[in-house]
Write an enzyme that holds these catalytic residues in place. Structure first.
Site, mmCIF file in Angstrom:
data_model
loop_
_atom_site.group_PDB
_atom_site.id
_atom_site.type_symbol
_atom_site.label_atom_id
_atom_site.label_comp_id
_atom_site.label_asym_id
_atom_site.label_seq_id
_atom_site.Cartn_x
_atom_site.Cartn_y
_atom_site.Cartn_z
ATOM 1 N N ASN A 12 36.951 38.685 70.202
ATOM 2 C CA ASN A 12 38.181 38.430 70.583
ATOM 3 C C ASN A 12 38.203 37.376 71.506
ATOM 4 O O ASN A 12 39.384 37.213 72.028
ATOM 5 C CB ASN A 12 38.969 39.814 71.114
ATOM 6 C CG ASN A 12 38.397 40.587 72.060
ATOM 7 O OD1 ASN A 12 37.241 39.981 72.412
ATOM 8 N ND2 ASN A 12 38.741 41.300 72.760
ATOM 9 N N CYS A 13 37.274 36.822 72.121
ATOM 10 C CA CYS A 13 37.026 35.785 72.942
ATOM 11 C C CYS A 13 37.658 34.264 72.344
ATOM 12 O O CYS A 13 36.966 34.027 71.108
ATOM 13 C CB CYS A 13 35.815 35.596 73.455
ATOM 14 S SG CYS A 13 35.701 34.030 74.708
ATOM 15 N N ASP A 14 38.494 33.778 72.563
ATOM 16 C CA ASP A 14 39.284 32.341 72.030
ATOM 17 C C ASP A 14 38.064 31.407 71.983
ATOM 18 O O ASP A 14 37.936 30.595 71.006
ATOM 19 C CB ASP A 14 40.247 31.781 73.037
ATOM 20 C CG ASP A 14 41.530 32.677 72.709
ATOM 21 O OD1 ASP A 14 41.615 33.592 71.847
ATOM 22 O OD2 ASP A 14 42.536 32.644 73.354
ATOM 23 N N VAL A 16 34.723 31.873 71.744
ATOM 24 C CA VAL A 16 33.762 32.226 70.819
ATOM 25 C C VAL A 16 34.631 32.089 69.546
ATOM 26 O O VAL A 16 33.834 31.490 68.485
ATOM 27 C CB VAL A 16 33.425 33.804 71.054
ATOM 28 C CG1 VAL A 16 32.915 34.314 69.833
ATOM 29 C CG2 VAL A 16 32.777 34.003 72.172
ATOM 30 N N LYS A 17 35.821 32.397 69.114
ATOM 31 C CA LYS A 17 36.552 32.039 67.880
ATOM 32 C C LYS A 17 36.330 30.541 67.580
ATOM 33 O O LYS A 17 36.165 30.218 66.354
ATOM 34 C CB LYS A 17 38.016 32.500 68.115
ATOM 35 C CG LYS A 17 38.308 34.092 67.977
ATOM 36 C CD LYS A 17 39.795 34.407 68.160
ATOM 37 C CE LYS A 17 40.058 35.682 68.467
ATOM 38 N NZ LYS A 17 41.461 35.873 68.767
#
Length: 123
Positions: A12-14, A16-17
């Site tokens: 859910n880390c932006d 990481v996305k």
């Protein structure tokens, strides 16, 4: 040449996305390791520290860091105590951590930006 790519982070880390999307768009095969779900081991963190310093690996701007006590923050200056802190509170690690193994040689990168990944993968 055998190459494996592992991206460590939380889904859910932006940032990481963005990294996952970029790798997929480049059609680079990689394994995603959710360190909240699958955990972390000391050996992984030690490998990262061979390539990146504590000042890079620990995210001192995040909410997890800000919630730490002054004593916990001070302990992050000592490698052994910092490893224990990262194992106990993996959200204190700057994300994502990209591990590339090329024929037994490791490369570790922390964070994500398009120019950074373009230079890593020469795309």
């Amino acid at each position: 040449m055998t190459r494996s790519i592992t991206l460590f982070g939380i889904p859910n880390c932006d940032t990481v996305k963005k990294a996952r999307t970029w790798l997929q768009e480049q059609e680079l095969a990689f394994e995603f390791h959710d360190f909240k779900k699958h955990g972390l081991d000391r050996a992984a963190i030690e490998t990262w520290l061979e390539h990146q310093g504590l000042d890079i690996l620990i995210n001192r701007k995040g909410t997890t860091w800000r919630a730490l006590s002054d004593a916990e923050k001070a302990s992050a200056e000592d490698t052994e105590q910092a490893i224990a802190l990262m194992l106990d509170k993996p959200s204190v690690i700057k994300r994502p951590v990209l591990l590339i193994n090329n024929d037994g040689k490791s490369q570790v990168n922390v964070g994500f930006s398009v120019p950074q990944y373009q230079s890593i993968f020469h795309k």
